[in-house]
Motif scaffolding. Structure first.
Motif, PDB file in Angstrom:
ATOM      1  N   LEU A 184       0.831  -1.205   0.000  1.00  0.00           N
ATOM      2  CA  LEU A 184       0.000   0.000   0.000  1.00  0.00           C
ATOM      3  C   LEU A 184       0.867   1.258   0.000  1.00  0.00           C
ATOM      4  CD1 LEU A 184      -2.758  -1.079   2.530  1.00  0.00           C
ATOM      5  CD2 LEU A 184      -2.910  -0.977   0.043  1.00  0.00           C
ATOM      6  N   PRO A 185       0.420   2.306  -0.687  1.00  0.00           N
ATOM      7  CA  PRO A 185       1.178   3.566  -0.726  1.00  0.00           C
ATOM      8  C   PRO A 185       0.923   4.380   0.548  1.00  0.00           C
ATOM      9  CG  PRO A 185      -0.780   3.760  -2.087  1.00  0.00           C
ATOM     10  CD  PRO A 185      -0.753   2.354  -1.567  1.00  0.00           C
ATOM     11  N   ILE A 186       1.833   4.274   1.499  1.00  0.00           N
ATOM     12  CA  ILE A 186       1.636   4.883   2.810  1.00  0.00           C
ATOM     13  C   ILE A 186       2.501   6.131   2.962  1.00  0.00           C
ATOM     14  CG2 ILE A 186       1.801   4.519   5.310  1.00  0.00           C
ATOM     15  CD1 ILE A 186      -0.369   2.811   3.929  1.00  0.00           C
ATOM     16  N   ILE A 187       1.878   7.176   3.484  1.00  0.00           N
ATOM     17  CA  ILE A 187       2.580   8.402   3.859  1.00  0.00           C
ATOM     18  C   ILE A 187       2.488   8.541   5.370  1.00  0.00           C
ATOM     19  CG2 ILE A 187       2.111   9.587   1.674  1.00  0.00           C
ATOM     20  CD1 ILE A 187      -0.137  11.140   3.264  1.00  0.00           C
ATOM     21  N   MET A 188       3.310   9.405   5.919  1.00  0.00           N
ATOM     22  CA  MET A 188       3.188   9.768   7.329  1.00  0.00           C
ATOM     23  C   MET A 188       2.670  11.205   7.350  1.00  0.00           C
ATOM     24  SD  MET A 188       4.143   6.986   8.729  1.00  0.00           S
ATOM     25  CE  MET A 188       4.701   7.058  10.397  1.00  0.00           C
ATOM     26  N   LEU A 189       1.486  11.390   7.919  1.00  0.00           N
ATOM     27  CA  LEU A 189       0.868  12.709   7.993  1.00  0.00           C
ATOM     28  C   LEU A 189       1.030  13.233   9.416  1.00  0.00           C
ATOM     29  CD1 LEU A 189      -0.885  14.947   6.648  1.00  0.00           C
ATOM     30  CD2 LEU A 189      -2.867  13.746   7.604  1.00  0.00           C
TER      31      LEU A 189
ATOM     32  N   GLY B 109      -1.822   7.331   1.089  1.00  0.00           N
ATOM     33  CA  GLY B 109      -1.810   8.563   0.310  1.00  0.00           C
ATOM     34  C   GLY B 109      -2.262   8.263  -1.104  1.00  0.00           C
ATOM     35  N   ILE B 110      -3.381   8.824  -1.494  1.00  0.00           N
ATOM     36  CA  ILE B 110      -3.944   8.558  -2.812  1.00  0.00           C
ATOM     37  C   ILE B 110      -3.513   9.669  -3.751  1.00  0.00           C
ATOM     38  CG2 ILE B 110      -6.088   8.232  -4.097  1.00  0.00           C
ATOM     39  CD1 ILE B 110      -7.283   7.375  -1.314  1.00  0.00           C
ATOM     40  N   PRO B 111      -2.720   9.324  -4.774  1.00  0.00           N
ATOM     41  CA  PRO B 111      -2.226  10.368  -5.670  1.00  0.00           C
ATOM     42  C   PRO B 111      -3.304  10.887  -6.610  1.00  0.00           C
ATOM     43  CG  PRO B 111      -1.462   8.215  -6.394  1.00  0.00           C
ATOM     44  CD  PRO B 111      -2.208   8.005  -5.100  1.00  0.00           C
ATOM     45  N   THR B 112      -3.334  12.214  -6.757  1.00  0.00           N
ATOM     46  CA  THR B 112      -4.169  12.865  -7.763  1.00  0.00           C
ATOM     47  C   THR B 112      -3.230  13.258  -8.896  1.00  0.00           C
ATOM     48  OG1 THR B 112      -3.906  15.070  -6.826  1.00  0.00           O
ATOM     49  CG2 THR B 112      -5.712  13.727  -5.958  1.00  0.00           C
ATOM     50  N   ALA B 113      -3.630  14.193  -9.722  1.00  0.00           N
ATOM     51  CA  ALA B 113      -2.768  14.614 -10.823  1.00  0.00           C
ATOM     52  C   ALA B 113      -1.422  15.135 -10.306  1.00  0.00           C
ATOM     53  CB  ALA B 113      -3.459  15.679 -11.660  1.00  0.00           C
TER      54      ALA B 113
ATOM     55  N   VAL C 162      -4.542  12.805  -1.692  1.00  0.00           N
ATOM     56  CA  VAL C 162      -5.807  12.806  -0.971  1.00  0.00           C
ATOM     57  C   VAL C 162      -5.684  11.762   0.144  1.00  0.00           C
ATOM     58  CG1 VAL C 162      -8.269  12.263  -1.165  1.00  0.00           C
ATOM     59  CG2 VAL C 162      -7.140  13.495  -2.993  1.00  0.00           C
ATOM     60  N   VAL C 163      -6.252  12.073   1.305  1.00  0.00           N
ATOM     61  CA  VAL C 163      -6.329  11.109   2.408  1.00  0.00           C
ATOM     62  C   VAL C 163      -7.785  10.981   2.829  1.00  0.00           C
ATOM     63  CG1 VAL C 163      -3.968  11.334   3.257  1.00  0.00           C
ATOM     64  CG2 VAL C 163      -5.707  12.916   4.079  1.00  0.00           C
ATOM     65  N   ILE C 164      -8.149   9.785   3.288  1.00  0.00           N
ATOM     66  CA  ILE C 164      -9.534   9.462   3.604  1.00  0.00           C
ATOM     67  C   ILE C 164      -9.639   9.043   5.062  1.00  0.00           C
ATOM     68  CG2 ILE C 164     -11.474   7.936   3.064  1.00  0.00           C
ATOM     69  CD1 ILE C 164     -10.326   7.646   0.238  1.00  0.00           C
ATOM     70  N   GLY C 165     -10.583   9.638   5.779  1.00  0.00           N
ATOM     71  CA  GLY C 165     -10.783   9.342   7.195  1.00  0.00           C
ATOM     72  C   GLY C 165     -11.700   8.157   7.439  1.00  0.00           C
TER      73      GLY C 165
END
Length: 172
Positions: free
Chosen positions: A62-67, A84-88, A92-95
């Motif tokens: 999974l593409p994980i970021i640290m926020l 972390g969901i890449p846009t253009a 985007v992050v989802i709660g």
């Protein structure tokens, strides 16, 4: 230049073992265990690998970021591993909080103070968060489901509450 370029952010498709682990993690019982334990495992793996990986990126691809947000009540830095969901150009992050009944604390932190930081591998970038509009939210849910097959189950389990979605843009 957008946030993706600044972070050198990439999404690598999961291998066969990782896809199998994703399907297992999507189950309700395992999801409940992961909701309680994955945070610690991700942070430990992130530290051990020098920021190159989290448990979720290693085992499930999974593409994980640290926020890192500022605590709405405490004022202290709070760091959470999130998909972390890449846009253009940005993320985007989802709660969804694994589809549990409660909204995750980092959502309230971003609502109180939208200035945050995203770490990915050896990079850390200041970001500003904003609530995604309905079109962005629908797109993010579809993209999350493409990245992780358990996400639609999270949506169904959390249907009683509004799952908040945030667009993260570089603060520069």
């Amino acid at each position: 230049m957008g946030l993706l370029d600044e972070l050198n952010y990439t999404v690598t498709p999961p291998n066969g073992v990782q896809r199998t682990l994703q399907r297992a993690a999507a189950g309700e019982q395992i999801g409940q265990v992961l909701q309680r334990s994955l945070y610690s495992l991700d942070k430990a793996a992130y530290g051990i690998t020098g920021g190159r990986h989290t448990a979720a990126s290693l085992f499930a691809g999974l593409p994980i970021i640290m926020l890192t947000t500022t605590g709405a009540k405490s004022g202290r830095d709070r760091t959470m591993p999130l998909m972390g969901i890449p846009t253009a150009e940005d993320l985007v992050v989802i709660g969804s909080n694994f589809g549990t009944s409660s909204t995750p604390g980092w959502v309230y932190n971003l609502e109180a103070n939208p200035e945050a930081a995203v770490s990915y591998r050896d990079r850390r970038i200041g970001v500003v968060a904003r609530h995604a509009d309905q079109g962005e939210t629908d797109w993010a849910f579809d993209r999350a489901a493409a990245l992780f097959p358990g996400f639609p189950l999270y949506q169904r389990r959390a249907a009683h509450r509004r799952i908040r979605v945030f667009a993260l843009e570089s603060a520069v």
